[in-house]
Scaffold this active site. Structure first.
Site, PDB file in Angstrom:
ATOM      1  N   LYS A   1     -13.446   0.006   5.864  1.00  0.00           N
ATOM      2  CA  LYS A   1     -13.789  -1.076   4.913  1.00  0.00           C
ATOM      3  C   LYS A   1     -14.834  -1.876   5.521  1.00  0.00           C
ATOM      4  CE  LYS A   1      -9.667   0.273   2.968  1.00  0.00           C
ATOM      5  NZ  LYS A   1      -9.563   1.014   1.874  1.00  0.00           N
TER       6      LYS A   1
ATOM      7  N   ASP B   1      -0.923  -4.676   9.799  1.00  0.00           N
ATOM      8  CA  ASP B   1      -1.593  -3.788   9.127  1.00  0.00           C
ATOM      9  C   ASP B   1      -2.595  -4.681   8.964  1.00  0.00           C
ATOM     10  OD1 ASP B   1      -3.184  -1.940   7.832  1.00  0.00           O
ATOM     11  OD2 ASP B   1      -1.579  -1.505   6.480  1.00  0.00           O
TER      12      ASP B   1
ATOM     13  N   TRP C   1       0.842  -1.335  -0.131  1.00  0.00           N
ATOM     14  CA  TRP C   1       0.043  -0.095   0.053  1.00  0.00           C
ATOM     15  C   TRP C   1       0.966   1.275  -0.072  1.00  0.00           C
ATOM     16  CZ3 TRP C   1      -1.848   2.871   4.690  1.00  0.00           C
ATOM     17  CH2 TRP C   1      -2.672   3.822   4.398  1.00  0.00           C
TER      18      TRP C   1
END
Ligand code: PLP
Length: 402
Positions: free
Chosen positions: A251, A215, A133
């Site tokens: 999300k 993460d 990312w």
């Protein structure tokens, strides 16, 4: 002349630039495959019904006010979120080795982790996967890490994980290097290690005395199941590692702009927790003072009420199920069109993204000719695909590849 005349133009952030190109396009069939957010089959953002329900209840509750939260946030939220990640019955929780603080979503959790690891523990080396990312590098750079390194992850040839390259790179990392690991649904590749591969990764982290930083931005999105998606984090905690994990609720709750996240810290000795929290307090105080409340109220309510929790799990299934359907549909169409190459990776990859293997040139061509916008790495957000545009997208990809 202005003091600001010296200021150089910064590089654009690709994902926002591509989304702007999408917004600016007037093409009737335009498609946005860039941004990492869920879309319904109508191509619309989705407020989860369970979130809407709790918001209505909160709005009617006149006992609530807008007073400041404590610096480390809403405790009931942090505790419930840590249990969701580690599993309520995980021994590290029973042994009092876990503490958690509310953060400004996943990004804010990573930044507070980086600040703590850099300024308090004095670590200066971080490793992230190639690719990863886009924000991992920037977060650690701005937190002052001087050695920003990469470990191999994606094997373009097999379109899978380069586990041997990864292990080799990690085994050369100096002691106390921070190793960023995607808890599940690796962004951008959609490829996660198997359980056996995670064991090998844990072995090298242990041998080399590295510091694992997970993460966790997609718990529930990879398999549709919260527990399976947290397997790696729970396994590392069981192995006795001291570690951190940043959780995002952007999300899985669809709460992108509420900036709701959590930083979970696992220590060996519970007596270290008070001092650790005091240092986290100072970091947050000097950075943004205290976090916002709305998302914390919603998530903590849903996680602590069995009926709402079941309803939420249903929403996660809806989202992950739609993504899986679109993966199948896209692969089928490309195979039917006889598009050169193999397309089984589209269904093998998990989570929101697919790393298509399309080149930067092909991605650009799709934007220019078809107004289908994706990142130059070839990463596509599967949620941007709908039953209404899937034929158009498949035919355009076919044309770009041929
Ligand atoms: N980590 C990864 C891998 C991500 O993909 C994202 C979002 O795209 C985040 C963290 C953080 O997102 P947020 O700050 O919205 O929680």
């Amino acid at each position: 002349t202005s003091r600001f005349a010296e200021v150089q133009q910064g590089a654009p952030i690709e994902v926002f630039a591509v989304s702007k190109a999408f917004s600016d396009s007037t093409h009737q069939k335009k498609v946005n495959l860039s941004v990492g957010a869920y879309r319904t089959d109508e191509g619309k953002p989705w407020v989860l019904p369970v979130v809407r329900k709790v918001e209505v209840e909160l709005a009617a509750d006149t006992s609530l006010n807008h007073e400041y939260l404590p610096i480390l946030g809403f405790d009931a939220f942090s505790t419930a979120a840590a249990k969701m990640l580690l599993g309520a019955s995980h021994p590290v929780i029973a042994e009092g080795k876990v503490t958690a603080v509310q953060t400004l979503s996943g990004t804010g959790g990573l930044r507070i982790a980086a600040d703590f690891l850099g300024h308090v523990l004095k670590y200066n080396t971080v490793y992230y996967s190639t690719p990863t990312w886009g924000n991992h590098r920037l977060i650690f750079l701005q937190a002052g890490f001087s050695e920003i390194c990469q470990y191999r992850y994606w094997d373009a040839e097999s379109r899978g994980l380069d586990i041997n390259g990864m292990i080799e790179d990690l085994s050369k990392a100096p002691e106390n290097s921070v190793i960023i690991l995607h808890a599940c649904a690796h962004n951008p590749t959609g490829v996660d290690p198997t359980q056996d591969q995670w064991k090998r990764i844990a072995d090298v982290v242990e041998e080399r005395k590295l510091f694992p930083l997970f993460d966790s931005a997609y718990q529930g999105f990879a398999s549709g199941d919260l527990d399976s998606d947290a397997w790696a984090v729970r396994y590392f905690a069981s192995r006795g590692f001291e570690m951190m994990s940043s959780q995002s609720f952007s999300k899985n709750f669809g709460l992108y702009n509420e900036r709701i996240g959590n930083l979970v810290v696992v220590v060996k000795d519970p007596s270290c927790i008070t001092a650790t929290r005091s240092q986290l307090t100072l970091l947050v105080r000097g950075s943004y003072s205290n976090p916002p409340c709305h998302g914390a109220r919603i998530v903590s309510r849903v996680l602590s009420d069995p009926v709402l929790f079941e309803e939420w799990k249903g929403c996660i299934k809806t989202m992950s199920g739609r993504i899986i359907e679109m993966r199948k549909g896209l692969r089928e169409r490309l195979e039917k069109l006889g598009t050169p190459g193999t397309w089984d990776h589209i269904t093998a990859q998990i989570g929101m993204f697919s790393f298509t293997g399309l080149s930067a040139k092909q991605s650009k061509y799709l934007g220019e000719k078809y107004h289908i916008f994706l990142l130059s790495s070839g990463r596509i957000n599967m949620c941007g695909i709908t039953t209404g545009n899937i034929d158009y997208v498949a035919e355009a990809i076919n044309d770009a590849v041929c």
